[in-house]
Each structure stands twice: as structure tokens, then as C-alpha cells.
Design a protein around this motif. Structure first.
Motif, PDB file in Angstrom:
ATOM      1  N   ARG A 171       0.818  -1.220   0.000  1.00  0.00           N
ATOM      2  CA  ARG A 171       0.000   0.000   0.000  1.00  0.00           C
ATOM      3  C   ARG A 171       0.852   1.271   0.000  1.00  0.00           C
ATOM      4  O   ARG A 171       0.533   2.258   0.638  1.00  0.00           O
ATOM      5  CB  ARG A 171      -0.953   0.038   1.190  1.00  0.00           C
ATOM      6  CG  ARG A 171      -1.938  -1.096   1.271  1.00  0.00           C
ATOM      7  CD  ARG A 171      -3.063  -0.895   0.270  1.00  0.00           C
ATOM      8  NE  ARG A 171      -4.258  -1.643   0.575  1.00  0.00           N
ATOM      9  CZ  ARG A 171      -4.454  -2.915   0.300  1.00  0.00           C
ATOM     10  NH1 ARG A 171      -3.502  -3.607  -0.258  1.00  0.00           N
ATOM     11  NH2 ARG A 171      -5.589  -3.510   0.573  1.00  0.00           N
ATOM     12  N   VAL A 172       1.964   1.213  -0.730  1.00  0.00           N
ATOM     13  CA  VAL A 172       2.833   2.378  -0.886  1.00  0.00           C
ATOM     14  C   VAL A 172       2.562   2.980  -2.256  1.00  0.00           C
ATOM     15  O   VAL A 172       2.690   2.305  -3.273  1.00  0.00           O
ATOM     16  CB  VAL A 172       4.328   2.013  -0.758  1.00  0.00           C
ATOM     17  CG1 VAL A 172       5.208   3.233  -1.023  1.00  0.00           C
ATOM     18  CG2 VAL A 172       4.623   1.419   0.617  1.00  0.00           C
ATOM     19  N   THR A 173       2.177   4.244  -2.272  1.00  0.00           N
ATOM     20  CA  THR A 173       1.934   4.953  -3.523  1.00  0.00           C
ATOM     21  C   THR A 173       3.263   5.414  -4.100  1.00  0.00           C
ATOM     22  O   THR A 173       4.083   6.007  -3.395  1.00  0.00           O
ATOM     23  CB  THR A 173       1.019   6.171  -3.276  1.00  0.00           C
ATOM     24  OG1 THR A 173      -0.189   5.717  -2.694  1.00  0.00           O
ATOM     25  CG2 THR A 173       0.745   6.929  -4.563  1.00  0.00           C
ATOM     26  N   LEU A 174       3.457   5.150  -5.375  1.00  0.00           N
ATOM     27  CA  LEU A 174       4.688   5.554  -6.057  1.00  0.00           C
ATOM     28  C   LEU A 174       4.405   6.789  -6.898  1.00  0.00           C
ATOM     29  O   LEU A 174       3.411   6.823  -7.626  1.00  0.00           O
ATOM     30  CB  LEU A 174       5.194   4.413  -6.941  1.00  0.00           C
ATOM     31  CG  LEU A 174       5.547   3.125  -6.197  1.00  0.00           C
ATOM     32  CD1 LEU A 174       5.761   1.975  -7.181  1.00  0.00           C
ATOM     33  CD2 LEU A 174       6.780   3.329  -5.332  1.00  0.00           C
ATOM     34  N   PRO A 175       5.265   7.806  -6.813  1.00  0.00           N
ATOM     35  CA  PRO A 175       5.030   9.018  -7.604  1.00  0.00           C
ATOM     36  C   PRO A 175       5.337   8.803  -9.077  1.00  0.00           C
ATOM     37  O   PRO A 175       6.152   7.943  -9.439  1.00  0.00           O
ATOM     38  CB  PRO A 175       6.009  10.029  -6.989  1.00  0.00           C
ATOM     39  CG  PRO A 175       7.107   9.204  -6.441  1.00  0.00           C
ATOM     40  CD  PRO A 175       6.484   7.902  -6.000  1.00  0.00           C
ATOM     41  N   GLU A 176       4.684   9.563  -9.904  1.00  0.00           N
ATOM     42  CA  GLU A 176       4.950   9.491 -11.337  1.00  0.00           C
ATOM     43  C   GLU A 176       6.413   9.848 -11.590  1.00  0.00           C
ATOM     44  O   GLU A 176       6.961  10.769 -10.983  1.00  0.00           O
ATOM     45  CB  GLU A 176       4.040  10.467 -12.090  1.00  0.00           C
ATOM     46  CG  GLU A 176       4.083  10.252 -13.579  1.00  0.00           C
ATOM     47  CD  GLU A 176       2.974  10.987 -14.295  1.00  0.00           C
ATOM     48  OE1 GLU A 176       3.238  11.449 -15.417  1.00  0.00           O
ATOM     49  OE2 GLU A 176       1.868  11.098 -13.741  1.00  0.00           O
ATOM     50  N   GLY A 177       7.046   9.092 -12.465  1.00  0.00           N
ATOM     51  CA  GLY A 177       8.435   9.365 -12.824  1.00  0.00           C
ATOM     52  C   GLY A 177       9.451   8.927 -11.786  1.00  0.00           C
ATOM     53  O   GLY A 177      10.623   9.284 -11.886  1.00  0.00           O
ATOM     54  N   TYR A 178       9.045   8.134 -10.798  1.00  0.00           N
ATOM     55  CA  TYR A 178       9.951   7.717  -9.726  1.00  0.00           C
ATOM     56  C   TYR A 178      11.048   6.766 -10.238  1.00  0.00           C
ATOM     57  O   TYR A 178      12.152   6.748  -9.723  1.00  0.00           O
ATOM     58  CB  TYR A 178       9.172   7.011  -8.601  1.00  0.00           C
ATOM     59  CG  TYR A 178       8.890   5.568  -8.917  1.00  0.00           C
ATOM     60  CD1 TYR A 178       9.745   4.568  -8.467  1.00  0.00           C
ATOM     61  CD2 TYR A 178       7.825   5.192  -9.727  1.00  0.00           C
ATOM     62  CE1 TYR A 178       9.513   3.247  -8.800  1.00  0.00           C
ATOM     63  CE2 TYR A 178       7.596   3.884 -10.054  1.00  0.00           C
ATOM     64  CZ  TYR A 178       8.448   2.907  -9.580  1.00  0.00           C
ATOM     65  OH  TYR A 178       8.222   1.600  -9.931  1.00  0.00           O
ATOM     66  N   TRP A 179      10.711   5.939 -11.256  1.00  0.00           N
ATOM     67  CA  TRP A 179      11.628   4.885 -11.684  1.00  0.00           C
ATOM     68  C   TRP A 179      12.729   5.439 -12.567  1.00  0.00           C
ATOM     69  O   TRP A 179      12.469   6.157 -13.527  1.00  0.00           O
ATOM     70  CB  TRP A 179      10.886   3.793 -12.444  1.00  0.00           C
ATOM     71  CG  TRP A 179      11.767   2.612 -12.754  1.00  0.00           C
ATOM     72  CD1 TRP A 179      12.436   2.380 -13.920  1.00  0.00           C
ATOM     73  CD2 TRP A 179      12.091   1.537 -11.884  1.00  0.00           C
ATOM     74  NE1 TRP A 179      13.154   1.214 -13.825  1.00  0.00           N
ATOM     75  CE2 TRP A 179      12.957   0.670 -12.573  1.00  0.00           C
ATOM     76  CE3 TRP A 179      11.736   1.211 -10.569  1.00  0.00           C
ATOM     77  CZ2 TRP A 179      13.482  -0.485 -12.011  1.00  0.00           C
ATOM     78  CZ3 TRP A 179      12.256   0.051 -10.010  1.00  0.00           C
ATOM     79  CH2 TRP A 179      13.112  -0.786 -10.727  1.00  0.00           C
ATOM     80  N   THR A 180      13.929   5.121 -12.214  1.00  0.00           N
ATOM     81  CA  THR A 180      15.090   5.393 -13.065  1.00  0.00           C
ATOM     82  C   THR A 180      15.746   4.045 -13.328  1.00  0.00           C
ATOM     83  O   THR A 180      15.605   3.110 -12.520  1.00  0.00           O
ATOM     84  CB  THR A 180      16.094   6.344 -12.404  1.00  0.00           C
ATOM     85  OG1 THR A 180      16.578   5.741 -11.195  1.00  0.00           O
ATOM     86  CG2 THR A 180      15.464   7.695 -12.094  1.00  0.00           C
ATOM     87  N   GLU A 181      16.425   3.922 -14.406  1.00  0.00           N
ATOM     88  CA  GLU A 181      17.076   2.653 -14.715  1.00  0.00           C
ATOM     89  C   GLU A 181      18.358   2.497 -13.889  1.00  0.00           C
ATOM     90  O   GLU A 181      19.037   3.488 -13.601  1.00  0.00           O
ATOM     91  CB  GLU A 181      17.404   2.574 -16.204  1.00  0.00           C
ATOM     92  CG  GLU A 181      16.177   2.380 -17.076  1.00  0.00           C
ATOM     93  CD  GLU A 181      15.374   1.132 -16.697  1.00  0.00           C
ATOM     94  OE1 GLU A 181      15.960   0.040 -16.532  1.00  0.00           O
ATOM     95  OE2 GLU A 181      14.138   1.257 -16.569  1.00  0.00           O
ATOM     96  N   PRO A 182      18.682   1.287 -13.502  1.00  0.00           N
ATOM     97  CA  PRO A 182      19.924   1.048 -12.752  1.00  0.00           C
ATOM     98  C   PRO A 182      21.124   1.602 -13.508  1.00  0.00           C
ATOM     99  O   PRO A 182      21.172   1.549 -14.726  1.00  0.00           O
ATOM    100  CB  PRO A 182      19.991  -0.475 -12.674  1.00  0.00           C
ATOM    101  CG  PRO A 182      18.594  -0.936 -12.875  1.00  0.00           C
ATOM    102  CD  PRO A 182      17.941   0.075 -13.764  1.00  0.00           C
ATOM    103  N   GLY A 183      22.055   2.131 -12.754  1.00  0.00           N
ATOM    104  CA  GLY A 183      23.263   2.685 -13.364  1.00  0.00           C
ATOM    105  C   GLY A 183      23.138   4.150 -13.697  1.00  0.00           C
ATOM    106  O   GLY A 183      24.097   4.786 -14.097  1.00  0.00           O
ATOM    107  N   ARG A 184      21.928   4.720 -13.524  1.00  0.00           N
ATOM    108  CA  ARG A 184      21.755   6.139 -13.814  1.00  0.00           C
ATOM    109  C   ARG A 184      22.075   6.979 -12.599  1.00  0.00           C
ATOM    110  O   ARG A 184      21.798   6.625 -11.487  1.00  0.00           O
ATOM    111  CB  ARG A 184      20.296   6.399 -14.208  1.00  0.00           C
ATOM    112  CG  ARG A 184      20.086   7.804 -14.645  1.00  0.00           C
ATOM    113  CD  ARG A 184      18.685   8.041 -15.083  1.00  0.00           C
ATOM    114  NE  ARG A 184      18.372   9.358 -14.570  1.00  0.00           N
ATOM    115  CZ  ARG A 184      17.159   9.800 -14.400  1.00  0.00           C
ATOM    116  NH1 ARG A 184      16.154   9.048 -14.680  1.00  0.00           N
ATOM    117  NH2 ARG A 184      16.945  10.996 -13.959  1.00  0.00           N
TER     118      ARG A 184
END
Length: 155
Positions: free
Chosen positions: A142-155
Motif C-alpha cells: 500500500r505504498v503509492t509511487l510518484p509518477e516518474g519515480y523509476w530510473t534505470e539502474p546505473g543512472r
């Protein structure tokens, strides 16, 4: 005796943390690092509406020789409220996706979930797999994730 700190969280606090009452929200974007020579770890901060709970975090990691073996945890008070092991072994389960629950005794129990995307036992993980697993785990917690939170590994 348990594996984690006993009484770090009460049963009631755990129930609230894993409900909509906590209003748990991840903030910012994934922060990636390489631990040891081949362990990739991503983290994002989680804030809740609970006054007595410090800031938590969602963490994902895997080790290069087995990128199909993914580990995700929701940590509060330095203990995993929930933990996910994809394609990992636990007691009688071999290469099986399973989740762990923290218990106030400091111990944990395990169960086989039905809400995590299947990850094939292969040496190369398809694009989008880590994010899909992470998002399914966050949804169960039940954790809301913000839009654009995901970045690719190594970035």
C-alpha cells in the motif's frame, strides 16, 4: 529468538502500515548504487502519516550472476515489514518466489504470493521486469509511487 530486533514494530503498527490508513507515499526517484562488486541496489524513501514511524524505504536488489533472483523489501525501523524473494530458495521451496512477514517477536514467516509477476529462470532479465516486480510489491504494501519515480539502474 528472532532474526530482527524484537518489538521494533507492534502488530497494530504493522497492520496500519500495510493499509491505506498509513497513507504511505514514496518520495523522489529511485537512487541506485552498486554494493560489493556485482550487487545492484535501488532505494526510494517512504513517508507515512504515522507519527511514531520514522521515514521508511523501499529497496530492490539483485546480484549479476543471477539477475533473475530479485529481492525487494519495505523497511521501517530497520526491519522489513514485508520482504520479497523472487526465484530464491527458502526451506523446502527451491527457486520459488515467496514473501516474508516481520513478526513483533523479531522472527518472520514466509508464504508464496500470487500477486508478483512471473520472472523466468534465465540469465537475462527482459526490460521492465524489475520495475514490474517493484510496483507489484509496493502495491501489496500500500505504498503509492510518484509518477516518474523509476530510473534505470546505473543512472
Amino acid at each position: 529468538m528472532g532474526r530482527y530486533v524484537p518489538d521494533a514494530l507492534t502488530t497494530q503498527t504493522i497492520e496500519v502500515l500495510l493499509s491505506d490508513l498509513a497513507r504511505a507515499t514514496a518520495v523522489g526517484e529511485m537512487s541506485w548504487s552498486v554494493k560489493k562488486p556485482r550487487t545492484h541496489e535501488g532505494q526510494i524513501e517512504v513517508r507515512t502519516a504515522l507519527e511514531d514511524c520514522p521515514v521508511g524505504r523501499l529497496r530492490i536488489y539483485w546480484v549479476d550472476p543471477r539477475p533473475d533472483r530479485i529481492h525487494v523489501a519495505y523497511l521501517v525501523n530497520h526491519v522489513p515489514v514485508r520482504r520479497l524473494d523472487v526465484n530464491d530458495s527458502h526451506k523446502d521451496w527451491v527457486n520459488t518466489t515467496h514473501k516474508h512477514r516481520y513478526l513483533p517477536t523479531g522472527a518472520e514467516d514466509a508464504y508464496i504470493p500470487d500477486d508478483i509477476p512471473h520472472v523466468a529462470l534465465v540469465p537475462t532479465v527482459p526490460p521492465g521486469t524489475y520495475q514490474a516486480v517493484f510496483e507489484a510489491f509496493a502495491a501489496e504494501c500500500r505504498v503509492t509511487l510518484p509518477e516518474g519515480y523509476w530510473t534505470e539502474p546505473g543512472r
